[in-house]
Enzyme design. Structure first.
Site, PDB file in Angstrom:
ATOM      1  N   ARG A 314       2.468   5.548  -5.962  1.00  0.00           N
ATOM      2  CA  ARG A 314       2.441   5.505  -4.499  1.00  0.00           C
ATOM      3  C   ARG A 314       3.546   6.369  -3.900  1.00  0.00           C
ATOM      4  O   ARG A 314       3.315   7.120  -2.960  1.00  0.00           O
ATOM      5  CB  ARG A 314       2.572   4.055  -4.019  1.00  0.00           C
ATOM      6  CG  ARG A 314       1.288   3.314  -4.234  1.00  0.00           C
ATOM      7  CD  ARG A 314       1.338   1.871  -3.799  1.00  0.00           C
ATOM      8  NE  ARG A 314      -0.037   1.358  -3.818  1.00  0.00           N
ATOM      9  CZ  ARG A 314      -0.397   0.130  -3.512  1.00  0.00           C
ATOM     10  NH1 ARG A 314       0.513  -0.750  -3.143  1.00  0.00           N
ATOM     11  NH2 ARG A 314      -1.659  -0.231  -3.551  1.00  0.00           N
ATOM     12  N   TYR A 453      -5.986   7.744  -1.341  1.00  0.00           N
ATOM     13  CA  TYR A 453      -5.899   7.188  -2.712  1.00  0.00           C
ATOM     14  C   TYR A 453      -4.570   6.486  -3.003  1.00  0.00           C
ATOM     15  O   TYR A 453      -3.673   6.503  -2.198  1.00  0.00           O
ATOM     16  CB  TYR A 453      -6.281   8.211  -3.770  1.00  0.00           C
ATOM     17  CG  TYR A 453      -5.477   9.496  -3.922  1.00  0.00           C
ATOM     18  CD1 TYR A 453      -4.231   9.696  -3.369  1.00  0.00           C
ATOM     19  CD2 TYR A 453      -6.021  10.536  -4.703  1.00  0.00           C
ATOM     20  CE1 TYR A 453      -3.541  10.881  -3.582  1.00  0.00           C
ATOM     21  CE2 TYR A 453      -5.341  11.725  -4.910  1.00  0.00           C
ATOM     22  CZ  TYR A 453      -4.102  11.893  -4.349  1.00  0.00           C
ATOM     23  OH  TYR A 453      -3.439  13.047  -4.556  1.00  0.00           O
ATOM     24  N   GLU A 454      -4.538   5.820  -4.134  1.00  0.00           N
ATOM     25  CA  GLU A 454      -3.395   4.951  -4.519  1.00  0.00           C
ATOM     26  C   GLU A 454      -3.158   3.864  -3.478  1.00  0.00           C
ATOM     27  O   GLU A 454      -2.026   3.505  -3.186  1.00  0.00           O
ATOM     28  CB  GLU A 454      -2.113   5.774  -4.724  1.00  0.00           C
ATOM     29  CG  GLU A 454      -2.177   6.800  -5.832  1.00  0.00           C
ATOM     30  CD  GLU A 454      -2.431   6.203  -7.204  1.00  0.00           C
ATOM     31  OE1 GLU A 454      -2.246   4.991  -7.376  1.00  0.00           O
ATOM     32  OE2 GLU A 454      -2.848   6.970  -8.095  1.00  0.00           O
ATOM     33  N   GLY A 455      -4.226   3.310  -2.918  1.00  0.00           N
ATOM     34  CA  GLY A 455      -4.083   2.311  -1.850  1.00  0.00           C
ATOM     35  C   GLY A 455      -4.058   3.032  -0.526  1.00  0.00           C
ATOM     36  O   GLY A 455      -3.131   3.797  -0.251  1.00  0.00           O
ATOM     37  N   GLN A 460      -1.279   0.069   2.578  1.00  0.00           N
ATOM     38  CA  GLN A 460       0.196   0.196   2.518  1.00  0.00           C
ATOM     39  C   GLN A 460       0.842  -0.592   3.650  1.00  0.00           C
ATOM     40  O   GLN A 460       1.856  -1.268   3.468  1.00  0.00           O
ATOM     41  CB  GLN A 460       0.623   1.670   2.614  1.00  0.00           C
ATOM     42  CG  GLN A 460       0.043   2.588   1.560  1.00  0.00           C
ATOM     43  CD  GLN A 460       0.334   2.140   0.156  1.00  0.00           C
ATOM     44  OE1 GLN A 460       1.431   1.681  -0.146  1.00  0.00           O
ATOM     45  NE2 GLN A 460      -0.659   2.240  -0.706  1.00  0.00           N
TER      46      GLN A 460
END
Lengths: 609, 248
Positions: A314, A453-455, A460
């Site tokens: 992240r 992406y990555e959350g 977040q």
């Protein structure tokens, strides 16, 4: 066009926005001299600008291709990957030995492995962030391969058995084998609890994986002899939802006891996505057909184990936003310095558009926005480093909380800034920005994935408001605000001396901190539904104030140290305070009203009014 | 064979050069500096000689201000064994550099001095030749290939018509050309190792060399911009115009 990695900016922020000296004073980093840091940055910059930047455009135009289950990367990528591993960059923050220091929050366990050489350099995360920003700026699609290998290594280090560590880590540290993260399924995106891939015990301690995964970045490619996949799947009789997911390691080629890849495992890329950007990064549909795999970490604890690799990933996505933003800025700056259009006020005829007030404003918006997000990334990395290296336990605990708090902000603020800045880069090019030849459009398209992406950045913000602020009653946030208050006080002390006027910065930092305190109180006090609606504006507010404060800190520190870059940085931060920091209080109204206005509008009128 | 490799810190080849407004020289403030590209080639060659077992020890030398240490460290990260930094903030001309190098050669006793054929900042192309003359050593300039046979080197030289191959006995001075090799990127492990390699700090006085300039720079100016052309009606007018301009 050429890319010249921003070594001066990075060095300046290391010196003045974060307390790099304190990290250098820690026993584990005692040999990290200023000279060595410079040499590493210069070495990384040379590789980024000379090897990776030249293949960025061709990577976009040609992309990766899939034929007969075999993924071929874009022209030049295989050679560049070889050069990357030859130059040893993959091992930058990896542990030097099994049992040694590792950046990422864990020690490699296992008595019998103690002292086995791994060959990592054990450098702190701040250096990794600095070097990777340059790699992403040069070629974001390329940079994702090493990122995934690093993340997969972190999960293996933290949770895998000693046997798996011994077998897979040494070749991942060098980059000889890459790593992959297999999470998403068509029905399980942000909600991983819905995933269905099955893991059936083979009876010999291994498992057979069956199912389909989508959006698997660098899931298959021709750059390495093997790919080490980490896969989320369900054991038979596992509880439903997110508490029934386990983590597995499944290599593309099965490995014998000596670590040599042999028989092909049942893992195949059966599709490649056609994407808006990062064309050279193969985004695969992966089929697991009874693929042999081994459990990593305890049964049904897969999501927790996966978060070990997600946290660092992240932060790196926030770094991507800054890297690609810097590249877009350099492209726009070069164009604005050559393009002649209209008479520039007060200049000779023929002066380029960079002299126009509005174009200059856009260049300043880009440069200052990137600098602010970069400062947050470095501060997050610094907190991670200090959470391992600080001499006393109390400090390490505080830094662990600080890193957890800053990670969602670094990811979301950095990636949103990447999109905003690359969009402005297109704007500076005018009509030519919409034409692919200038390259400005590619940066914009590449940057657009980072908030997703990555959350997603929405996730977040929920992480920030929920897990990081509401859960501890705002303790970690209060500690951060306390540090920012100190920056404000220090700035007031120096302003007015020797004709130095930081009044504008002070006014906006003061107002920003008042807003941040007030917003934090509201977010803690409101109910959950409200906090979900308020989360994104809250994160944006925090991002503006933290970046503003860190940049002001860097000006104060730089001026005190008579850093030759400080006077120019002061002017840049003046613009940052006006453009970004000054926005913070404006978010308060939306945070205060939270869910009400979002849901007040009748749902059945969303489509037809 | 011990090899001495002089390296010069110059304006990076990517940087657009700006002349100072008073025409006294080139503006170097806040400008990216790097190792002279021809010196990168000589460093690479020396490291390859060491990897091949032809060179036993490699030493990089740089003459100039504090920051030249960075250039030496770059060469150490590429594989050179140790460095000598001759510190001076004064401008050093090729003759002064050659004299300092001669003194270092007398102290270090290398069998080969391997230099870039010229530096891209002033394009003098003099240091190697002057050093060979001062030492009374044979020289091979513009090397395109270098092979060692016993006590001599066979060097292919880039000349106008192609490659001229000559044999020089050792010790010798060799200056390298662009196509000799492709320099490597310093690897991260080697950058980390380089910090343990020693760099001796010296001054021109240590070698008893007077570096005061023998030349005076009168003025530095940008090349004149291209002016508009003239259209001619036919070949006859073209010929007469060319005659007028004194071209033919």
């Amino acid at each position: 066009m050429t890319f010249s990695p921003p070594i001066n900016s990075i060095q300046y922020l290391l010196r003045h926005a974060i307390d790099f000296r304190a990290l250098q004073a820690c026993p584990t980093h005692s040999d990290l001299s200023d000279e060595l840091v410079l040499d590493i940055l210069v070495g990384g910059a040379a590789f980024a600008s000379d090897v990776l930047a030249p293949i960025n455009r061709g990577g976009d135009e040609n992309g990766a291709t899939l034929k007969g289950g075999v993924v071929t990367t874009a022209p030049g990528f295989k050679e560049a990957y070889k050069a990357y591993t030859d130059a040893g960059w993959q091992g930058l923050s990896a542990p030097q030995s099994i049992g040694g220091h590792v950046s990422g929050g864990q020690e490699l366990g296992g008595q019998e492995l103690g002292g086995q050489e791994l060959g990592g350099m054990g450098l702190p995360m701040v250096i990794s962030v600095a070097v990777n920003e340059m790699l992403y700026g040069a070629n974001m699609a390329f940079g994702l391969a090493p990122m995934l290998t690093g993340s997969a290594m972190n999960a293996i280090i933290a949770h895998a058995s000693d046997e798996l560590k011994k077998l897979y880590l040494p070749k991942m540290v060098t980059g000889e084998w890459s790593g992959g993260m297999n999470l998403t399924e068509p029905q399980a995106g942000s909600d991983l609890g819905a995933l269905r891939t099955k893991a059936t015990p083979n009876g010999d301690g291994s498992y057979a994986l069956s199912g389909q995964k989508i959006f698997i970045t660098w899931g298959d490619h021709d750059c390495t002899d093997n790919i080490v996949h980490l896969v989320l799947a369900r054991l038979p009789d596992a509880p439903a939802g997110s508490r029934g997911i386990s983590l597995f390691l499944a290599p593309k080629f099965l490995v014998d006891a000596d670590g040599n890849p042999g028989e092909r495992n049942g893992i195949t890329a059966i599709g490649l996505e056609h994407k808006l950007g990062i064309h050279a990064s193969p985004t695969c549909v992966m089929e697991f057909a009874g693929a042999k795999a081994w459990l990593v970490g305890p049964e049904n604890r897969g999501l927790v184990c996966m978060f070990t690799m997600m946290n660092e990933a992240r932060l790196f996505v926030g770094v991507q936003g800054v890297g690609i933003g810097e590249r877009a800025f350099q492209t726009a700056l070069a164009y604005a310095g050559e393009r002649v259009q209209g008479r520039v006020a007060g200049a000779e005829p023929g002066a380029p558009i960079s002299g126009h007030g509005d174009v200059r404003r856009m260049l300043m918006d880009m440069k200052s926005g990137i600098m602010g997000a970069r400062a947050i990334n470095l501060a997050c990395a610094y907190a991670l480093d200090m959470s391992e290296a600080a001499p006393d336990e109390e400090a390490r605990t505080a830094d662990r909380a600080r890193q957890a708090l800053l990670t969602p902000i670094a990811k979301a603020y950095g990636s949103d800034m990447g999109v905003a800045v690359t969009s402005t880069g297109v704007q500076i090019h005018g009509g030519m920005g919409f034409i692919e030849e200038t390259g400005a459009a590619q940066h914009y398209r590449d940057a657009r994935i980072a908030p997703i992406y990555e959350g997603t950045n929405g996730i977040q913000a929920l992480d920030l408001a929920g897990r990081k602020v509401r859960r501890d009653g705002g303790a970690a946030m209060a500690a951060l605000i306390g540090d920012l208050d100190v920056i404000l006080a220090d700035t007031k002390d120096i302003s007015g001396n020797n004709g130095l006027d930081l009044g504008c910065n002070i006014r906006h930092l003061e107002a920003g901190l008042v807003a941040m305190k007030s917003a934090t109180g509201m977010v803690i006090a409101m109910d959950e539904i409200d906090s979900h609606a308020a989360a994104v504006p809250y994160l944006d507010l925090c991002g503006h104030v933290i970046s503003g404060a860190l940049l002001i800190k860097s000006v104060v520190s730089g001026l005190k140290a008579k850093d030759p870059h400080a006077p120019a940085m002061q002017k840049l931060v003046w613009h940052h305070s006006l453009k970004y920091l000054a926005q913070a209080p404006a978010y308060l109204a939306q945070i205060k009203c939270a869910a009400a206005p979002v849901f007040a509008y009748p749902e059945d009128r969303l489509a037809d009014l | 064979m011990k090899v001495l490799v002089p390296v010069k810190r110059v304006l990076d080849f990517n940087v657009k050069v700006r002349v100072k407004s008073d025409q006294s020289g080139v503006d170097l403030a806040n400008v990216k500096m790097s190792m002279n590209p021809f010196d990168e080639i000589s460093v690479e060659e020396a490291v390859r000689m060491q990897e091949a077992g032809t060179a036993t020890e490699t030493i990089a030398v740089s003459i100039g201000p504090e920051k030249c240490a960075e250039t030496i460290r770059t060469s150490l990260a590429m594989g050179i064994d140790r460095g000598i930094h001759v510190k001076t903030d004064a401008e050093v001309e090729p003759l002064a550099v050659a004299k300092i190098l001669k003194a270092i050669v007398e102290e270090e006793k290398p069998e080969l001095v391997l230099l870039g054929k010229q530096a891209i900042d002033d394009d003098s192309n003099q240091t190697g030749q002057m050093l060979a003359a001062l030492l009374g050593w044979p020289q091979a300039t513009f090397a395109n290939s270098i092979t060692k046979d016993g006590d001599s080197l066979t060097v292919g030289r880039e000349v106008d018509g192609g490659i001229q191959t000559i044999k020089v006995s050792l010790p010798a001075v060799v200056t390298v050309d662009l196509r000799l090799n492709e320099p490597r990127y310093a690897s991260l492990p080697n950058i980390m190792k380089a910090k343990r390699k020693p760099i001796d700090a010296k001054t021109p006085d240590d070698y008893g060399v007077d570096i005061s300039p023998r030349l005076t720079t009168l003025k530095v100016a940008e090349p004149a911009g291209r002016t508009a052309g003239v259209k001619v009606a036919d070949a006859a007018e073209l010929v007469s115009k060319l005659k007028e301009e004194g071209v033919i």
